[in-house]
Each structure stands twice: as structure tokens, then as C-alpha cells.
Design a protein around this motif. Structure first.
Motif, PDB file in Angstrom:
ATOM      1  N   GLY A 137      37.210  37.370  35.782  1.00  0.00           N
ATOM      2  CA  GLY A 137      38.329  38.013  35.658  1.00  0.00           C
ATOM      3  C   GLY A 137      38.603  38.859  36.932  1.00  0.00           C
ATOM      4  O   GLY A 137      39.961  38.809  37.555  1.00  0.00           O
ATOM      5  N   TRP A 138      37.529  39.393  37.428  1.00  0.00           N
ATOM      6  CA  TRP A 138      37.551  40.128  38.761  1.00  0.00           C
ATOM      7  C   TRP A 138      38.279  39.062  40.068  1.00  0.00           C
ATOM      8  O   TRP A 138      39.089  39.741  40.773  1.00  0.00           O
ATOM      9  N   PHE A 139      37.613  38.035  40.006  1.00  0.00           N
ATOM     10  CA  PHE A 139      38.062  37.421  40.980  1.00  0.00           C
ATOM     11  C   PHE A 139      39.537  36.565  40.818  1.00  0.00           C
ATOM     12  O   PHE A 139      40.245  36.616  41.825  1.00  0.00           O
ATOM     13  N   MET A 140      39.877  36.441  39.652  1.00  0.00           N
ATOM     14  CA  MET A 140      41.333  36.036  39.479  1.00  0.00           C
ATOM     15  C   MET A 140      42.348  37.163  39.608  1.00  0.00           C
ATOM     16  O   MET A 140      43.108  37.009  40.366  1.00  0.00           O
ATOM     17  N   ILE A 141      41.944  38.290  39.135  1.00  0.00           N
ATOM     18  CA  ILE A 141      42.820  39.614  39.789  1.00  0.00           C
ATOM     19  C   ILE A 141      42.957  39.670  41.053  1.00  0.00           C
ATOM     20  O   ILE A 141      44.114  39.948  41.769  1.00  0.00           O
ATOM     21  N   ALA A 142      41.736  39.412  41.951  1.00  0.00           N
ATOM     22  CA  ALA A 142      41.800  39.676  43.340  1.00  0.00           C
ATOM     23  C   ALA A 142      42.478  38.685  43.992  1.00  0.00           C
ATOM     24  O   ALA A 142      43.301  38.898  45.008  1.00  0.00           O
ATOM     25  N   VAL A 143      42.401  37.560  43.783  1.00  0.00           N
ATOM     26  CA  VAL A 143      43.254  36.285  44.082  1.00  0.00           C
ATOM     27  C   VAL A 143      44.731  36.645  43.987  1.00  0.00           C
ATOM     28  O   VAL A 143      45.619  36.531  44.940  1.00  0.00           O
ATOM     29  N   MET A 144      45.093  37.081  42.530  1.00  0.00           N
ATOM     30  CA  MET A 144      46.491  37.093  42.378  1.00  0.00           C
ATOM     31  C   MET A 144      47.063  38.520  43.272  1.00  0.00           C
ATOM     32  O   MET A 144      48.109  38.288  43.877  1.00  0.00           O
ATOM     33  N   ILE A 145      46.244  39.503  43.399  1.00  0.00           N
ATOM     34  CA  ILE A 145      46.757  40.515  44.311  1.00  0.00           C
ATOM     35  C   ILE A 145      46.773  40.315  45.884  1.00  0.00           C
ATOM     36  O   ILE A 145      47.823  40.635  46.516  1.00  0.00           O
ATOM     37  N   VAL A 146      45.960  39.597  46.397  1.00  0.00           N
ATOM     38  CA  VAL A 146      45.975  38.981  47.775  1.00  0.00           C
ATOM     39  C   VAL A 146      47.079  38.257  47.995  1.00  0.00           C
ATOM     40  O   VAL A 146      47.814  38.062  48.983  1.00  0.00           O
ATOM     41  N   VAL A 185      51.834  39.494  39.968  1.00  0.00           N
ATOM     42  CA  VAL A 185      51.780  40.608  39.416  1.00  0.00           C
ATOM     43  C   VAL A 185      51.293  40.498  37.907  1.00  0.00           C
ATOM     44  O   VAL A 185      50.416  41.135  37.016  1.00  0.00           O
ATOM     45  N   ALA A 186      52.068  39.628  37.327  1.00  0.00           N
ATOM     46  CA  ALA A 186      52.026  39.220  35.569  1.00  0.00           C
ATOM     47  C   ALA A 186      50.679  38.741  35.468  1.00  0.00           C
ATOM     48  O   ALA A 186      50.197  39.151  34.306  1.00  0.00           O
ATOM     49  N   THR A 187      50.467  37.714  36.256  1.00  0.00           N
ATOM     50  CA  THR A 187      48.987  37.027  35.912  1.00  0.00           C
ATOM     51  C   THR A 187      47.700  38.258  36.216  1.00  0.00           C
ATOM     52  O   THR A 187      46.806  38.182  35.463  1.00  0.00           O
ATOM     53  N   ALA A 188      47.749  39.082  37.173  1.00  0.00           N
ATOM     54  CA  ALA A 188      46.712  39.925  37.166  1.00  0.00           C
ATOM     55  C   ALA A 188      46.811  40.857  35.952  1.00  0.00           C
ATOM     56  O   ALA A 188      45.779  41.324  35.411  1.00  0.00           O
ATOM     57  N   VAL A 189      48.113  41.301  35.616  1.00  0.00           N
ATOM     58  CA  VAL A 189      48.062  42.118  34.367  1.00  0.00           C
ATOM     59  C   VAL A 189      47.662  41.452  33.233  1.00  0.00           C
ATOM     60  O   VAL A 189      46.765  42.062  32.297  1.00  0.00           O
ATOM     61  N   GLY A 190      47.817  40.113  33.110  1.00  0.00           N
ATOM     62  CA  GLY A 190      47.369  39.579  31.823  1.00  0.00           C
ATOM     63  C   GLY A 190      45.828  39.261  31.840  1.00  0.00           C
ATOM     64  O   GLY A 190      45.283  39.391  30.689  1.00  0.00           O
TER      65      GLY A 190
END
Length: 337
Positions: A137-146, A185-190
């Protein structure tokens, strides 16, 4: 009646620079999307929100491609078989881009909604990195934020150029860019919600993204179909009649030998096809030079008023506005035909 040659727009140096800038932005968008799609595939896993983000990114290729193709087609000169030129390619591109938004939004809502109803718990695995186990999940959030800053910047830049060029394909692409950063944004939050044990956050985030995209898709599809159906020219957002219609009519009425005038204007893409119906004053001589001067005067009001035809009539058709006298007739229930 007099007709000015039309079918291929001669842009001013400023507008040519704007078009080149828009083209560069679209190529940058395609490159950015290629990188983002690759990164999302690598870290996607079984997350509904990440799946929605990937589908959204894939469909995001359509608007910039539609713009680039339309920009090349429009430059082709008119021919006998296509006397109006190829400006309508912009309208076709706008419809294609709009349908992409609509389909994507509807798909995300249906797909994610079914997962939410069936209470699917998205499994988010782990990575082994340098001898350590790391939550995926950390990698998912990082990709979305970038992936967020690029669409925000590009979208704002495209909006300004779209209004300058009256390019609704570019305008729809700017809407897609807005959907891109909202998706990030929504994906990172999810994904973060799933990490906190709130399994439904993932599907809820995807549904939120889908609803936002669906709204933009419906708005753009309605505008695109309206334009292709030869409705009266409207502003780039499709909400109001374009002010150039009234401006052209007012100019025609200001000519000393014109009693009344009304225009029938349709959006051909970047430019407007304008049929100006003119009622001359009694006794006024209507020479070819006067008609040519009126036509060129209308054309000079704005670069978008390129396709102009001036027609002399005894009374204005019911489909056009007309002046004060016609408004009074309409109020009294009498319409000139």
C-alpha cells in the motif's frame, strides 16, 4: 448575396503560438501518462481504487490523441467534396473525448459499486525490499501522490489555451486532467483506509472518482452532440449563447443602409459558420461592394467569424434574433416568416 472564401483559418501569430503550445502540452501529457500507467501496473495488486486509477489513466490517452489528430486534419484546405473545410474534425474529436469520460465514469461506478455491495475485501500484499517486508500500500500511495501535480498543472494551462482557441477537445482534455488528479487523491485515500482496516474505503474512493468523471462526461457529451447537430453557437463550456452572435448582429444593424439583421450561427469547431440575414432600408442601394464591406466588417470582428455569408431578405426568418421591431412582433404573437 456575397460569400467570403472560407474553410481554412488563418491564425494570427499569437494564436499560432497558442496552438503550438497546446500541441506541446498534449505530447507532454502522453509521455506523463505512459509513465504513470507503467507505475500503476507495477503496484496495482487487487485494489479496486488502483484498478479504477489504471482504467482512468488508459482512457486519458484518448483526448490528447483526439486533439493531435484533429489539429492535423483541420489544416487541410477545403475541396469541392468538402467545401466547408475540415473544422468539424474538432467537433468529432470533442465527442470522442467526451464519450471516453462518460464511459469511464459509468464503468467505475458500476464496477466499484458491485464490489462494495458484495463486500469484497481488497487484499493488499507486501514487497520484499532489501531484506525487509514492506506493505504494498505504501508504494500505491506513493505512486498516486507523485501522479497528482502533473495533471493539476497541465489542466490549468490547457483551460486557458482552450478558451483562447475555442477548442473544445482541449477543454475536454483539461476536464480529464482534473479527473486524473482527483483519481490520484481518492485512490491514495482509499488505499490508506484499507491499511487502517476500513475495507470499504477502497471501493468508496473508486465510486467517488467515477461519479466526478461521469458528471464531466455527461456535460461534455451533451455539448459535443449539440454542436454537431448544428445548434446555435455557444460558449466553450456549452452553458450560454456565444457573445459573438449578438456582436455580429449589432454590427450589421449599425450599418447605415441596414434596417434590421439577424444571424444564424453554428459552431464548426474552432470557427463559426455565420449566415447574416439583412433587411435593407427602403430606397437603399445594395451594391456588391456594400455587401462585401459588410461581410468583411463582420469577419474583422473576431478570427472565429471566418465562414460568413450575407443574404438580403425582405423580412427576417423566424430562426434568427432580429432587432427591436421583431422582438415586439414576437411579444404580440406574430413571427416573421
Amino acid at each position: 448575396m456575397t460569400v467570403r472564401r472560407f474553410g481554412r483559418t488563418e491564425l494570427t501569430p499569437e494564436l499560432q503560438q497558442a496552438l503550438r503550445r497546446a500541441t506541446r502540452l498534449e505530447w507532454i501529457t502522453l509521455g506523463m501518462l505512459a509513465v504513470t500507467v507503467t507505475l500503476v501496473i507495477v503496484v496495482m495488486g487487487s485494489s479496486q481504487a488502483m484498478k479504477a486509477a489504471w482504467i482512468e489513466d488508459m482512457l486519458s490517452f484518448i483526448p490528447p490523441l483526439a486533439f493531435l489528430v484533429a489539429a492535423r486534419v483541420i489544416n487541410r484546405p477545403p475541396t469541392r467534396s468538402r467545401p466547408y473545410g475540415n473544422h468539424s474534425a474538432a467537433g468529432v474529436g470533442h465527442l470522442v473525448a467526451s464519450v471516453a469520460l462518460l464511459v469511464m465514469g459509468a464503468y467505475l461506478i458500476i464496477d466499484s459499486g458491485s464490489g462494495l455491495v458484495s463486500a469484497e475485501h481488497p487484499p493488499i500484499g507486501t514487497f520484499h525490499l532489501f531484506g525487509h517486508t514492506v506493505w504494498q500500500g505504501w508504494f500505491m500511495i506513493a505512486v498516486m501522490i507523485v501522479s497528482i501535480p502533473g495533471p493539476v498543472i497541465l489542466g490549468r494551462m490547457k483551460i486557458k489555451i482552450a478558451e483562447q482557441l475555442h477548442d473544445k477537445v482541449l477543454y475536454a482534455d483539461a476536464d480529464m486532467n482534473k479527473a486524473d488528479w482527483q483519481t490520484g487523491v481518492a485512490t491514495a485515500v482509499g488505499v490508506a483506509g484499507v491499511g487502517l482496516g476500513l475495507w470499504w474505503f477502497d471501493a468508496a474512493a473508486a465510486i467517488f472518482v467515477g461519479a466526478s468523471i461521469l458528471k464531466d462526461g455527461i456535460t461534455n457529451v451533451v455539448t459535443a452532440i449539440t454542436d454537431l447537430a448544428d445548434a446555435r453557437a455557444r460558449t466553450i463550456d456549452g452553458e450560454d449563447p456565444h457573445p459573438l452572435v449578438a456582436k455580429a448582429e449589432d454590427y450589421a444593424r449599425s450599418v447605415d443602409w441596414v434596417l434590421d439583421a439577424g444571424a444564424r450561427v453554428r459552431d464548426e469547431g474552432h470557427v463559426f459558420h455565420t449566415e447574416m440575414f439583412v433587411v435593407p432600408r427602403d430606397g437603399a442601394a445594395q451594391t456588391p461592394s456594400r455587401l462585401r464591406e459588410l461581410t468583411e466588417g463582420i469577419v474583422d470582428l473576431d478570427w472565429k467569424l471566418e465562414d460568413v455569408v450575407v443574404a438580403l431578405v425582405e423580412e427576417l426568418p423566424a430562426e434568427v434574433h432580429g432587432g427591436v421591431e421583431r422582438d415586439k412582433q414576437s411579444e404580440g404573437g406574430q413571427v416573421a416568416r
